[in-house]
Write an enzyme that holds these catalytic residues in place. Structure first.
Site, PDB file in Angstrom:
ATOM      1  N   ASP A 104      11.699   6.881  -7.470  1.00 44.36           N
ATOM      2  CA  ASP A 104      11.502   6.167  -8.708  1.00 44.36           C
ATOM      3  C   ASP A 104      11.915   6.913  -9.701  1.00 44.36           C
ATOM      4  OD1 ASP A 104       9.928   8.193  -9.141  1.00 44.36           O
ATOM      5  OD2 ASP A 104       7.867   7.865  -8.844  1.00 44.36           O
ATOM      6  N   SER A 105      11.953   6.497 -11.372  1.00 49.83           N
ATOM      7  CA  SER A 105      12.567   7.043 -11.854  1.00 49.83           C
ATOM      8  C   SER A 105      12.279   8.565 -12.998  1.00 49.83           C
ATOM      9  CB  SER A 105      11.821   5.335 -13.376  1.00 49.83           C
ATOM     10  OG  SER A 105      11.204   5.594 -13.732  1.00 49.83           O
ATOM     11  N   GLY A 106      11.331   8.769 -12.212  1.00 53.18           N
ATOM     12  CA  GLY A 106      10.344   9.730 -13.805  1.00 53.18           C
ATOM     13  C   GLY A 106       9.783   8.659 -14.465  1.00 53.18           C
ATOM     14  N   ASP A 183      10.582   3.406 -17.148  1.00 51.25           N
ATOM     15  CA  ASP A 183       9.776   2.536 -17.618  1.00 51.25           C
ATOM     16  C   ASP A 183       8.751   3.210 -18.186  1.00 51.25           C
ATOM     17  OD1 ASP A 183       8.589   2.815 -15.052  1.00 51.25           O
ATOM     18  OD2 ASP A 183       7.259   1.178 -15.254  1.00 51.25           O
ATOM     19  N   ASP A 312       4.687   1.421  -1.904  1.00 52.29           N
ATOM     20  CA  ASP A 312       4.711   2.919  -1.236  1.00 52.29           C
ATOM     21  C   ASP A 312       3.280   3.358  -1.490  1.00 52.29           C
ATOM     22  OD1 ASP A 312       4.911   4.380  -4.009  1.00 52.29           O
ATOM     23  OD2 ASP A 312       6.547   2.827  -4.584  1.00 52.29           O
ATOM     24  N   CYS A 350      -4.718   3.121  18.471  1.00 52.73           N
ATOM     25  CA  CYS A 350      -3.280   3.310  18.205  1.00 52.73           C
ATOM     26  C   CYS A 350      -2.585   4.468  19.010  1.00 52.73           C
ATOM     27  CB  CYS A 350      -3.999   4.542  17.216  1.00 52.73           C
ATOM     28  SG  CYS A 350      -2.197   5.217  15.807  1.00 52.73           S
ATOM     29  N   CYS A 352      -0.084   6.164  18.236  1.00 49.41           N
ATOM     30  CA  CYS A 352       0.451   6.793  17.186  1.00 49.41           C
ATOM     31  C   CYS A 352       0.644   8.356  18.594  1.00 49.41           C
ATOM     32  CB  CYS A 352       0.382   7.719  15.744  1.00 49.41           C
ATOM     33  SG  CYS A 352      -1.260   8.954  15.638  1.00 49.41           S
ATOM     34  N   CYS A 355      -2.784  10.203  18.146  1.00 51.99           N
ATOM     35  CA  CYS A 355      -3.791   9.567  19.247  1.00 51.99           C
ATOM     36  C   CYS A 355      -3.442   9.450  21.063  1.00 51.99           C
ATOM     37  CB  CYS A 355      -3.977   7.929  18.751  1.00 51.99           C
ATOM     38  SG  CYS A 355      -4.756   8.301  16.669  1.00 51.99           S
ATOM     39  N   HIS A 381      -0.748  10.070  12.169  1.00 52.79           N
ATOM     40  CA  HIS A 381      -1.741   9.078  12.242  1.00 52.79           C
ATOM     41  C   HIS A 381      -1.739   8.113  11.369  1.00 52.79           C
ATOM     42  CE1 HIS A 381      -4.958   6.323  13.765  1.00 52.79           C
ATOM     43  NE2 HIS A 381      -5.107   6.606  12.313  1.00 52.79           N
TER      44      HIS A 381
END
Ligand SMILES: [Zn+2]
Length: 422
Positions: A104-106, A183, A312, A350, A352, A355, A381
């Protein structure tokens, strides 16, 4: 170095293919193709703020199904410095992640750390008082003007300045496949006149980002192409959101258009779907759309059905480190003493690593003992839970049963916990 950079990619370009689009909603299934590989969308992109998903190896992130990782230009600019990542061969090479990356731009970090608003983008409008935080807070660490933002480092108090040009230079050095335009991120606290001012500024900055992006792309022509997404602001106002989508969606400068779009800024959770649909009905269908900072399960359904392709959020890993885990039956806390003798997995549905190898009793033990492995196991997880949930949405769209899948999940997910939000 370049051979390795391109190891997973078949193209130097950035493309987006739509494989399926729903007829009765804005939802679609597609593929974002970057020089470091493809992302099947809709997709959840885990966050490694400082070029690491805290406590988890990149190999484990790949194993749990992460298709790409998102880092923060602001943090990497302050430490270790964007030039270090450039020398290392870019973000992915630096952190040993061969797949696609985002930065991302900061803008959001500069302003959120500076102004001190909560790092949660989905807010409840009803708990907010009308207040112009950015204009009124004398102790703020960031000062915005038409040219850029001056801010004090949260690490050592040193002064810095981000402009659209600096943000582009920093993000090109970091070298992620997908970058965001600089932005001005506002909050629901800001007044309507301030939102208008910020939006005009974001538009002017978008032009400067495109110009600088074009210049840097030409200057660094031996590097893989980095895509630039414009960021749609406008808070909860229909006219502002639509204007931003119209203006940025058609913007071209130096012969360069945005390659995709991020939907950012203040998003009232109760209105999330409405706001996103205003924007996505206007934006061109053939460019990918990223919903910034959204990652709670119920919000992901809203984002997907209203036409967002990627998401995200730091929530999955942040809450994991406090022993909070997602399950099909809702969210709960592993530190709770009721798990002391519970020898079942966190979530028996799950798949993963955590798990399939550990019990709630073991996790309870390592959290109580403050063992480092507690963060690793819980993060694996939670990230798997969210990545897989969005993967399941993608499959449901292809299978034509998204509505049933959503009703089934939300019926169970909210059944026991009753509370799934931060
Ligand atoms: Zn699991």
């Amino acid at each position: 170095m370049r051979n390795r950079e391109l190891r997973f990619g078949s193209t130097l370009n950035f493309t987006f293919d739509i494989k399926h689009a729903e007829s009765d909603s804005l939802a679609r299934v597609g593929s974002i193709n970057t020089p470091h590989g493809s992302i099947q969308t809709p997709a959840f992109i885990p966050v490694g703020t400082k070029a690491t998903v805290k406590s988890v190896l990149p190999e484990a992130m790949a194993d749990l199904g992460a298709q790409a990782l998102l880092s923060n230009a602001y943090h990497l600019y302050l430490q270790p410095g964007a030039d270090i990542l450039d020398e290392a061969g870019g973000l992915g090479e630096f952190m040993n992640w061969p797949g696609p990356t985002f930065t991302d731009s900061g803008g959001f970090q500069v302003l959120s750390l500076g102004v001190g608003f909560k790092k949660v983008l989905a807010m409840d409008a009803q708990t907010f008082r009308r207040d112009d935080v950015i204009a009124g807070n004398k102790d703020r660490l960031a000062h915005v003007d038409d040219e850029g933002v001056s801010f004090k480092s949260h690490l050592d108090g040193s002064m810095h300045r981000f402009t659209p040009e600096v943000s582009m230079q920093v993000q090109h050095q970091i070298g992620a496949d997908i970058m965001f335009a600089f932005d001005e991120c506002t909050t629901l606290h800001n007044t309507r006149p301030y939102q208008e001012l910020a939006m005009d500024r974001t538009y002017a900055w978008a032009i400067r980002c495109l110009d600088e992006h074009k210049r840097l792309t030409d200057e660094r022509s031996t590097k893989p192409y980095q895509a630039l997404f414009g960021v749609i602001q406008g808070a909860q106002y229909e006219d502002l959101r639509k204007k931003a989508a119209t203006d940025l969606g058609s913007l071209e400068s130096s012969g360069q258009c945005f390659d995709g779009f991020g939907i950012g800024g203040a998003l009232d959770k109760g209105q999330l779907g409405t706001i996103v649909s205003w924007v996505n009905q206007i934006l061109s269908e053939d460019k990918p759309r990223h919903l910034l900072g959204i990652g709670a399960p119920e919000d992901l359904f809203v984002g997907v059905e209203n036409g967002c392709d990627t998401f995200d959020c730091v929530l999955a890993s942040r809450i994991a480190r406090t022993s909070a885990v997602y399950t099909m039956e809702g969210r709960f806390n592993l530190s709770n003493s009721r798990f002391k003798r519970d020898f079942t997995p966190i979530d028996d549905e799950c798949d993963c690593y955590t798990c399939t190898h550990y019990t709630r009793a073991y996790l309870h033990h390592v959290f109580r003992g403050k063992e480092i492995i507690s963060a690793t196991l819980a993060t694996i997880h939670n990230e798997r839970f969210i990545v897989r949930l969005v993967d399941q949405m993608r499959q449901a769209l292809l299978d034509g049963n998204f509505a049933e899948m959503k009703a089934d999940f939300l019926g169970r997910y909210t059944h026991r916990s009753g509370q799934s939000r931060d």
